[in-house]
Motif scaffolding. Structure first.
Motif, PDB file in Angstrom:
ATOM      1  N   THR A  28       6.222  -5.917  -7.877  1.00  0.00           N
ATOM      2  CA  THR A  28       5.367  -4.829  -7.015  1.00  0.00           C
ATOM      3  C   THR A  28       5.677  -4.838  -5.528  1.00  0.00           C
ATOM      4  O   THR A  28       5.733  -5.706  -4.976  1.00  0.00           O
ATOM      5  N   ASN A  29       5.489  -3.661  -5.032  1.00  0.00           N
ATOM      6  CA  ASN A  29       5.328  -3.359  -3.621  1.00  0.00           C
ATOM      7  C   ASN A  29       6.364  -4.070  -2.849  1.00  0.00           C
ATOM      8  O   ASN A  29       6.148  -4.964  -2.052  1.00  0.00           O
ATOM      9  N   ILE A  30       7.759  -3.754  -3.154  1.00  0.00           N
ATOM     10  CA  ILE A  30       8.869  -4.357  -2.557  1.00  0.00           C
ATOM     11  C   ILE A  30       8.991  -4.186  -1.251  1.00  0.00           C
ATOM     12  O   ILE A  30       9.916  -4.889  -0.494  1.00  0.00           O
ATOM     13  N   PRO A  62       1.838  -1.216 -10.341  1.00  0.00           N
ATOM     14  CA  PRO A  62       1.809  -0.233 -11.746  1.00  0.00           C
ATOM     15  C   PRO A  62       1.533  -1.229 -12.800  1.00  0.00           C
ATOM     16  O   PRO A  62       1.839  -2.569 -13.067  1.00  0.00           O
ATOM     17  N   THR A  63       1.146  -0.689 -14.011  1.00  0.00           N
ATOM     18  CA  THR A  63       1.173  -1.224 -15.255  1.00  0.00           C
ATOM     19  C   THR A  63       2.394  -0.952 -16.076  1.00  0.00           C
ATOM     20  O   THR A  63       2.006   0.373 -16.376  1.00  0.00           O
ATOM     21  N   VAL A  64       3.237  -1.582 -16.444  1.00  0.00           N
ATOM     22  CA  VAL A  64       4.304  -1.325 -17.268  1.00  0.00           C
ATOM     23  C   VAL A  64       3.874  -0.787 -18.441  1.00  0.00           C
ATOM     24  O   VAL A  64       3.146  -1.524 -19.391  1.00  0.00           O
ATOM     25  N   GLY A  65       4.204   0.340 -18.997  1.00  0.00           N
ATOM     26  CA  GLY A  65       3.843   0.780 -20.237  1.00  0.00           C
ATOM     27  C   GLY A  65       2.820   1.761 -20.271  1.00  0.00           C
ATOM     28  O   GLY A  65       2.292   2.720 -21.212  1.00  0.00           O
ATOM     29  N   THR A  66       1.977   2.037 -19.108  1.00  0.00           N
ATOM     30  CA  THR A  66       0.822   2.845 -18.903  1.00  0.00           C
ATOM     31  C   THR A  66       0.872   3.736 -17.786  1.00  0.00           C
ATOM     32  O   THR A  66       0.730   4.934 -17.707  1.00  0.00           O
ATOM     33  N   THR A  93       3.818   5.449  -1.348  1.00  0.00           N
ATOM     34  CA  THR A  93       2.902   4.319  -1.596  1.00  0.00           C
ATOM     35  C   THR A  93       3.327   3.058  -1.432  1.00  0.00           C
ATOM     36  O   THR A  93       2.865   2.133  -0.709  1.00  0.00           O
ATOM     37  N   GLY A  94       4.437   3.015  -1.939  1.00  0.00           N
ATOM     38  CA  GLY A  94       5.197   1.640  -2.177  1.00  0.00           C
ATOM     39  C   GLY A  94       6.397   1.819  -3.384  1.00  0.00           C
ATOM     40  O   GLY A  94       6.206   2.593  -4.238  1.00  0.00           O
ATOM     41  N   ILE A  95       7.213   0.810  -3.399  1.00  0.00           N
ATOM     42  CA  ILE A  95       8.274   0.834  -4.457  1.00  0.00           C
ATOM     43  C   ILE A  95       7.968  -0.364  -5.139  1.00  0.00           C
ATOM     44  O   ILE A  95       7.791  -1.691  -4.982  1.00  0.00           O
ATOM     45  N   SER A  96       7.774  -0.066  -6.603  1.00  0.00           N
ATOM     46  CA  SER A  96       7.815  -1.136  -7.583  1.00  0.00           C
ATOM     47  C   SER A  96       8.728  -1.073  -8.892  1.00  0.00           C
ATOM     48  O   SER A  96       8.967   0.329  -9.006  1.00  0.00           O
ATOM     49  N   TYR A  97       9.361  -1.988  -9.405  1.00  0.00           N
ATOM     50  CA  TYR A  97      10.018  -1.597 -10.652  1.00  0.00           C
ATOM     51  C   TYR A  97      10.143  -2.578 -11.689  1.00  0.00           C
ATOM     52  O   TYR A  97       9.353  -3.481 -11.443  1.00  0.00           O
ATOM     53  N   ALA A  98      10.625  -2.220 -12.786  1.00  0.00           N
ATOM     54  CA  ALA A  98      10.606  -3.125 -14.082  1.00  0.00           C
ATOM     55  C   ALA A  98      11.911  -2.521 -14.780  1.00  0.00           C
ATOM     56  O   ALA A  98      12.196  -1.279 -14.889  1.00  0.00           O
ATOM     57  N   THR A  99      12.178  -3.401 -15.841  1.00  0.00           N
ATOM     58  CA  THR A  99      13.345  -3.202 -16.476  1.00  0.00           C
ATOM     59  C   THR A  99      12.873  -3.318 -18.141  1.00  0.00           C
ATOM     60  O   THR A  99      12.658  -4.435 -18.380  1.00  0.00           O
TER      61      THR A  99
END
Length: 123
Positions: A28-30, A62-66, A93-99
């Motif tokens: 989150t928020n990198i 973020p909530t991954v999946g939602t 707003t900001g960068i967040s990520y998931a794989t």
């Protein structure tokens, strides 16, 4: 998970985020805060037969999946994909990520093997 953020000496405004085990848990928020994405590189070679999806969010938590992702990069099994954007893409707003293993909003399962993600941003 090993996530490392390093400033680039070329210019004080750029940073590289290097994640050796990106998964379904959002980084989150990198940035932190409003940031511009210039390069996204996803190495899925450890998952020879399964695609992975790197999801980026204009969201600090973020909530991954939602939470709907703002950018999804599909990477075939056994492949590496680089997305280079010379003008950059703004995340206000900001960068967040998931794989994860499924595209769209709903995917919540992380890849079986390590996925390496490299991101170049300015904040």
């Amino acid at each position: 998970m090993a996530v490392q953020k390093s400033p680039l000496s070329l210019t004080s405004a750029l940073s590289v985020v290097h994640d050796t085990d990106s998964d379904a848990t959002a980084e989150t928020n990198i940035g932190p805060g409003a940031s511009v994405l210039y390069i996204l590189r996803v190495d899925n070679t450890a998952n020879a037969s399964a695609a992975s999806f790197c999801k980026l969010y204009n969201d600090t938590a973020p909530t991954v999946g939602t939470t709907p992702p703002d950018l999804v990069l599909r990477v075939a099994g056994g492949a590496t994909v680089s997305l280079e954007i010379p003008e950059g893409v703004s995340f206000g707003t900001g960068i967040s990520y998931a794989t994860v293993t499924a595209g769209g909003t709903g995917g919540i399962t992380g890849p079986t093997s390590d996925v390496i993600v490299d991101i170049v941003i300015s904040s």
